[in-house]
Design a protein around this motif. Sequence first.
Motif, short mmCIF file in Angstrom:
data_model
loop_
_atom_site.label_atom_id
_atom_site.label_comp_id
_atom_site.label_asym_id
_atom_site.label_seq_id
_atom_site.Cartn_x
_atom_site.Cartn_y
_atom_site.Cartn_z
N TYR A 20 0.83 -1.21 0.00
CA TYR A 20 0.00 0.00 0.00
C TYR A 20 0.86 1.25 0.00
O TYR A 20 0.60 2.21 -0.72
CB TYR A 20 -0.94 -0.01 1.21
N ILE A 29 -3.31 -3.98 -5.52
CA ILE A 29 -4.21 -3.53 -4.44
C ILE A 29 -5.27 -2.62 -5.02
O ILE A 29 -5.08 -2.02 -6.09
CB ILE A 29 -3.45 -2.76 -3.32
N THR A 44 -11.02 0.38 0.23
CA THR A 44 -9.80 -0.41 0.29
C THR A 44 -10.19 -1.89 0.23
O THR A 44 -11.35 -2.23 0.52
CB THR A 44 -8.98 -0.13 1.57
N ASP A 101 -8.29 -3.96 1.96
CA ASP A 101 -7.48 -4.44 3.07
C ASP A 101 -8.36 -5.03 4.18
O ASP A 101 -9.28 -4.37 4.65
CB ASP A 101 -6.64 -3.27 3.62
#
Length: 461
Positions: free
Chosen positions: A10, A46, A354, A356
């Motif tokens: 990231y 990502i 995101t 994540d």
Amino acid sequence: MRVCVIGTGYVGLVTGACLAHIGHHVICVDNNEEKVKLMKAGQSPIFEPGLSEIMTGAMQAGTLEFTTDIGGGVAHGEILFIAVGTPPLPTGESDTRYVEAVARSIGAHLDGGYKVIVNKSTVPIGSGDWVRMIVLDGIVERQKVLVGAGGGEVTTLESVPAFDVVSNPEFLREGCAVYDTFNPDRIVLGGSSSKAIAMMQELYAPIIERQYAEDKSLPPVPVLATDISSAEMIKYAANAFLATKISFINEVANICDRVGADVTQVAKGIGLDSRIGNKFLQAGIGWGGSCFPKDVSALIHTADDYGYDTHLLKAAVSVNQRQRLIAVEKLQQVLKILKGKTVGLLGLTFKPDTDDMRDAPALNLIEHLNRLGAKVKAYDPIVAQSGMRHGLTGVLVETDPERLADGCDALVLVTDWQQFRNLDYNKMASLMTNPVMIDGRNYLDREALQQAGFYYVGVGR
Ligand code: NAD
Ligand code: UDX
């Protein structure tokens, strides 16, 4: 300038791509071959808004390259960023083995002209000198190999390639990482070498001068040049402060729940005080992600190492641990027994925009609900989009919100994805066994949900 970024997660990928976008020649190095293959093909491993476009543009301009060859990267860069992960160990301290491996490898490949080695990773206080030592070890090991192969003389201190270590902590938020890189509140540079600090200022000059900012009329970005330990501490203190601020408002929310006040109004009221500020006062199911939990724990651990028992930081963590399960408490208040019930989670990631899932509150919720015998389903736009599963267990991942609602006894809004504001809640309520909505982020329109037939429960309101 010639830049090498080692570790393209990231932070590394965003930093590398943004520096390439502003005209530097950047080589990004990662030891994950799959990732490098993907990035070479112009794809971002990502999900980060705006990142793919920046990457593609810089690759086409020839300013951004990807490789697994750290030696080539080190030879190229006059500025070498270390941007590998520093995940938490079970003890709470930071695992610095990846930083160590990279620093050693830099040393083993260091040759030629002066280089600035930049700690971009969040590293424990004191890591500046430690990285310097590891780089020197790497240089010596390489020299030994060369001597062993009959390649030259033993290294003397005078023949060590010139380099300095600078701490340049990163403050970007996931989900707005590109924006944050071009619009930083400040740039922190820790180090004792004026030459290294000057090179870093030159590197960031277009950003400092707001050439890529949304509002170009703003005064230049403040640059704080300080010693390495203070720079390292600034990173931990900033994250610890923000996490504590959220834990504070969550504690206030829990009191609001009991006395009948509305925490969103309270946050507005206190946030208007310029000494408090209105940011990071959104009560909910707690803070997660790859930074706050690990950085607060690491700071507590560092304090412990130096004989200081932190009280406030430990309390911030403990409020957060309890807060992550506040939705379960609320489900129990409404549904009573959870065994045999079906709960649907709207959102899985620790925040919107995101992909994540590191230390996401959803993970605790899933585990706890499973333990209580509930069946857990979930829908998350990024999980649905990318098909990624993050090795999730104990949860059935649905491909759209209506399939999620079908047969649920309650929904819990876990992540404040914007699209959750505009779902067809009438339809969803009609598909549920029991239209209950626990709004874990106080994000939805309470009246609209009630009109759609939901029994609505917020946090602290
Ligand atoms: P990440 O896990 O997403 O990425 C780390 C990358 O480093 C991975 O791609 C991995 O393959 C690579 N790597 C590991 N060892 C390597 C090696 N020996 N050689 C080359 N590559 C290697 O991590 P991240 O989230 O980008 O975080 C990086 C650092 O930045 C951490 O210290 C973190 O605390 C800090 N930070 C993160 C954020 C954030 O929002 N994620 C924000 C500020 C600071
Ligand atoms: C954070 C820091 O903000 C950033 O400066 C640092 O570089 C990395 O760590 P990030 O983890 O990407 O960034 O997200 P952030 O927006 O800070 O949110 C962290 C967590 O706090 C999320 O789980 C979010 O949902 C939660 N949060 C945030 C709240 O619960 N309430 C708030 O008011 C703000």
